[in-house]
Scaffold this motif. Structure first.
Motif: not given
Ligand code: MG
Ligand code: UDP
Length: 342
Positions: A96, A98, A100, A160, A204
């Protein structure tokens, strides 16, 4: 001489102008630390309406950067698929935009796959959901428990999309041509030996999540429909139970009236039965409708996404070594990436 392995980082981005600079700086650092490997960073702009695309134009000064920009927002699943198709790497990491998905794991993931050739995937799994709203965590747990009960495909709780895969596994995923894509299920369905890396939830770096509660609910329904037909079976079974109950009640009422001469209070009984059966019918038709709707979308064969722009469609001068202030040790041209195409 053994050729340098190419690692493709696929990063879906939707309105990530605030978090993207942090991610970009960090992955440049990771690439600088892994000098024996080549990297390509594939950013997929999923129809962002903020300054995300402008940032990608800027990052293009780095020859490692390639990007796709969609004609509108098609969703994360579409962005990940597009990035995977565009990638040329021997290994592919989905992450991702961000922070994370900690980029510091990339080296560990890659090294594990190189040293353990019987594995084809290293995936990250959150052990906690700290920082997430309680209701959201609770519903997520329930969803994973439920889907694992009704589906033959294992979908790990807390898993994830952040994972490093071999080219073999990537090609297997790309061979699935379905329109309704539910990555967590697809990763499980294709199989391949997976090593799980556990870590605590990271919040985030900036910006906001793009997933509202309603979006997540619809997404989980997509997952159930894509990976299980049990709801259809349940509808049939409930229908059968209703028929059976109706026969039993008919016998009971007939006996009561004929033998015992007991009059049946018709109106309330009738209302209850009509409501129950009507409800079951509408519910079952609804389930059927969901499967039909998904089938309808599949048979239309629409593209999963449409690309408006790529780094190739813009008239850039070839990036040179040192052009990018964040990643000064970039390759001096794109040829290394092209050569590595399997
Ligand atoms: Mg995220
Ligand atoms: N994302 C995307 N398209 C969307 C929604 C999200 O490409 O329509 C990207 C987003 O930019 C991020 C990743 O998917 O890189 C995960 O999104 P988010 O952080 O909002 O989800 P969460 O981590 O809260 O589940």
């Amino acid at each position: 001489m053994e050729h340098k392995q190419l690692i493709s980082l696929v990063i879906p981005c939707y309105n990530e102008q605030d978090a993207l600079p942090v991610v970009y700086r960090t992955i440049c650092g990771v690439a600088a630390g892994m000098r024996n490997q080549d990297f390509e960073f594939i950013f997929v702009d999923d129809g962002s309406t903020d300054g995300t695309l402008e940032l990608l134009h800027e990052y293009r000064k780095n020859s490692r950067v390639r990007y796709l920009s969609f004609s509108r927002n098609f969703g994360k699943e579409a962005a990940v698929l597009a990035g995977m198709r565009y990638a040329k790497g021997d290994y592919l990491v989905v992450m991702d935009a961000d922070m994370q998905d900690p980029p510091s794991f990339i080296s560990q993931m890659y090294t594990f796959l190189r040293e353990n050739t019987d594995y084809d995937c290293v995936a990250a799994r959150r052990t906690t959901r700290r920082g997430e709203p309680l209701l959201r965590s609770f519903c997520a747990h329930c969803f994973y428990r439920f889907i694992n009960k009704i589906s033959k495909t294992e979908i790990a709780d807390g898993a994830r999309d952040f994972r490093c895969m071999t080219r073999k596994m990537v090609d297997a995923i790309l061979s699935l041509r379905e329109y309704n894509r539910f990555s967590k299920g697809i990763f499980g369905w294709v199989g391949f030996k997976t090593k799980w890396l556990e870590y605590e939830n990271v919040e985030r770096a900036a910006g906001k999540t793009k997933w509202s509660f309603l979006k997540l609910l619809l997404y989980s329904m997509d997952g159930i429909i894509a990976f299980s037909t049990v709801p259809l079976t349940v509808a049939s079974v409930v229908g059968l139970i209703c028929c059976f109950l109706a026969v039993v009640l008919a016998v009971v009422f007939t006996v009561k009236t004929l033998i015992l001469g007991d009059p049946v209070a018709g109106f309330p009984t009738l209302i209850c039965v009509i409501l129950l059966v009507g409800g079951v019918q509408i519910f079952s038709t609804g389930i059927l409708g969901q499967y039909l709707a998904k089938t309808y979308l599949e048979v239309k064969h629409r593209p999963v996404y449409l690309i408006r722009e790529t780094e190739k469609s813009k008239n850039y001068s070839t990036p040179q070594k040192g052009d990018c202030p964040v990643c000064p040790d970039q390759r001096s041209d794109q040829s290394a990436t092209e050569e590595n195409r399997p």
